[in-house]
Write an enzyme that holds these catalytic residues in place. Structure first.
Site, PDB file in Angstrom:
ATOM      1  N   CYS A  32      31.140  35.075  32.802  1.00  0.00           N
ATOM      2  CA  CYS A  32      32.379  34.830  33.205  1.00  0.00           C
ATOM      3  C   CYS A  32      32.808  33.631  32.213  1.00  0.00           C
ATOM      4  CB  CYS A  32      32.792  34.730  34.467  1.00  0.00           C
ATOM      5  SG  CYS A  32      34.585  34.421  34.725  1.00  0.00           S
ATOM      6  N   HIS A  84      36.344  43.633  36.064  1.00  0.00           N
ATOM      7  CA  HIS A  84      36.229  42.142  36.171  1.00  0.00           C
ATOM      8  C   HIS A  84      37.553  41.292  35.937  1.00  0.00           C
ATOM      9  CE1 HIS A  84      33.850  38.351  34.867  1.00  0.00           C
ATOM     10  NE2 HIS A  84      34.862  38.039  34.603  1.00  0.00           N
ATOM     11  N   GLU A  85      38.393  41.583  34.738  1.00  0.00           N
ATOM     12  CA  GLU A  85      39.679  41.061  34.736  1.00  0.00           C
ATOM     13  C   GLU A  85      40.430  41.423  35.748  1.00  0.00           C
ATOM     14  OE1 GLU A  85      37.762  39.930  31.464  1.00  0.00           O
ATOM     15  OE2 GLU A  85      39.121  39.184  32.793  1.00  0.00           O
ATOM     16  N   HIS A 106      40.169  39.154  38.510  1.00  0.00           N
ATOM     17  CA  HIS A 106      40.640  37.754  38.442  1.00  0.00           C
ATOM     18  C   HIS A 106      42.218  37.543  38.852  1.00  0.00           C
ATOM     19  CE1 HIS A 106      37.816  35.183  36.579  1.00  0.00           C
ATOM     20  NE2 HIS A 106      37.413  36.192  35.609  1.00  0.00           N
TER      21      HIS A 106
HETATM   22  O1  LIG Z   1      35.382  35.685  32.040  1.00  0.00           O
HETATM   23  C1  LIG Z   1      35.773  36.597  31.029  1.00  0.00           C
HETATM   24  N1  LIG Z   1      36.922  37.328  31.709  1.00  0.00           N
HETATM   25  O2  LIG Z   1      37.418  37.199  32.886  1.00  0.00           O
HETATM   26  N2  LIG Z   1      35.046  37.101  30.055  1.00  0.00           N
HETATM   27  C2  LIG Z   1      34.021  37.755  30.206  1.00  0.00           C
HETATM   28  C3  LIG Z   1      34.127  39.227  30.158  1.00  0.00           C
HETATM   29  C4  LIG Z   1      33.160  40.073  30.688  1.00  0.00           C
HETATM   30  C5  LIG Z   1      33.334  41.234  31.863  1.00  0.00           C
HETATM   31  C6  LIG Z   1      32.338  42.060  32.289  1.00  0.00           C
HETATM   32  C7  LIG Z   1      31.216  41.966  31.728  1.00  0.00           C
HETATM   33  C8  LIG Z   1      30.853  41.135  30.647  1.00  0.00           C
HETATM   34  C9  LIG Z   1      32.010  40.249  30.010  1.00  0.00           C
HETATM   35  C10 LIG Z   1      32.917  37.556  29.014  1.00  0.00           C
HETATM   36  O3  LIG Z   1      31.866  37.102  29.362  1.00  0.00           O
HETATM   37  O4  LIG Z   1      33.550  37.697  27.908  1.00  0.00           O
HETATM   38 ZN   LIG Z   2      35.967  36.041  34.091  1.00  0.00          ZN
END
Ligand SMILES: O=C(NO)N[C@@H](Cc1ccccc1)C(=O)O
Ligand SMILES: [Zn+2]
Length: 156
Positions: free
Chosen positions: A99, A141-142, A145
């Site tokens: 994240c 995941h998003e 948020h």
């Molecule tokens: O923090 C964020 N998005 O909120 N970005 C994460 C998104 C993500 C989600 C799920 C698995 C891997 C990666 C990132 O590492 O690019």
């Molecule tokens: Zn995130």
């Protein structure tokens, strides 16, 4: 576009319920462009508006292989506005996530393998899609948020 500072876990903006987008205007498009640039600068594959201190129900998914996710599938970037998850598979899959608000850490997170979703695009047009595996993982995941949930609350 200007790079926006990324909120870190613990900041209040990441604990709030996002607000529905009502105006599909140039300001929304500009915000999406700035989010996209900020995500790319951090080698991200997704980013949600609260992470750039905006309370709006908006995120970007942009999976492509990079140093942080060498096995990520290639997909055209998608701007997701006012999302709903309509159906989730009973099948769960554990996988590694990072994240941008928890820099330098990885967590093993369980997610639904397949999800049915509806959302609006930047023009306000409703889209419906079935997502699976890594793309479904990013969406979940998003989407978290936008409910004020980070992967810290989900890691086992
Ligand atoms: O923090 C964020 N998005 O909120 N970005 C994460 C998104 C993500 C989600 C799920 C698995 C891997 C990666 C990132 O590492 O690019
Ligand atoms: Zn995130």
């Amino acid at each position: 576009s200007a790079l926006l500072p990324i909120a870190l876990v613990g900041e209040d903006i990441l604990k709030q319920q996002a607000i529905a987008v009502q105006h599909f205007d140039a300001a929304l498009t500009e915000l999406a462009q700035q989010m996209s640039a900020s995500m790319a600068a951090a080698q991200g594959v997704g980013i949600a508006a609260p992470q750039v201190h905006s309370p709006l129900a908006l995120f970007i998914m942009a999976s492509r292989p990079n140093e942080r996710y060498p096995d990520a599938p290639n997909m055209a970037p998608v701007v997701v506005v006012n999302p709903h998850i309509i159906h989730v598979s009973s099948d769960l899959v554990s996988g590694e996530e990072g994240c941008l608000s928890v820099p330098g850490q990885r967590f093993i997170i369980q997610r639904h393998k397949t999800i049915e979703v509806r959302y609006q695009n930047l023009q306000g047009e409703w889209q419906q899609a079935e997502l699976t595996d890594f793309i479904a993982r990013i969406f979940q995941h998003e989407f978290d948020h936008l409910q004020g949930i980070t992967l810290l609350e989900r890691s086992r």
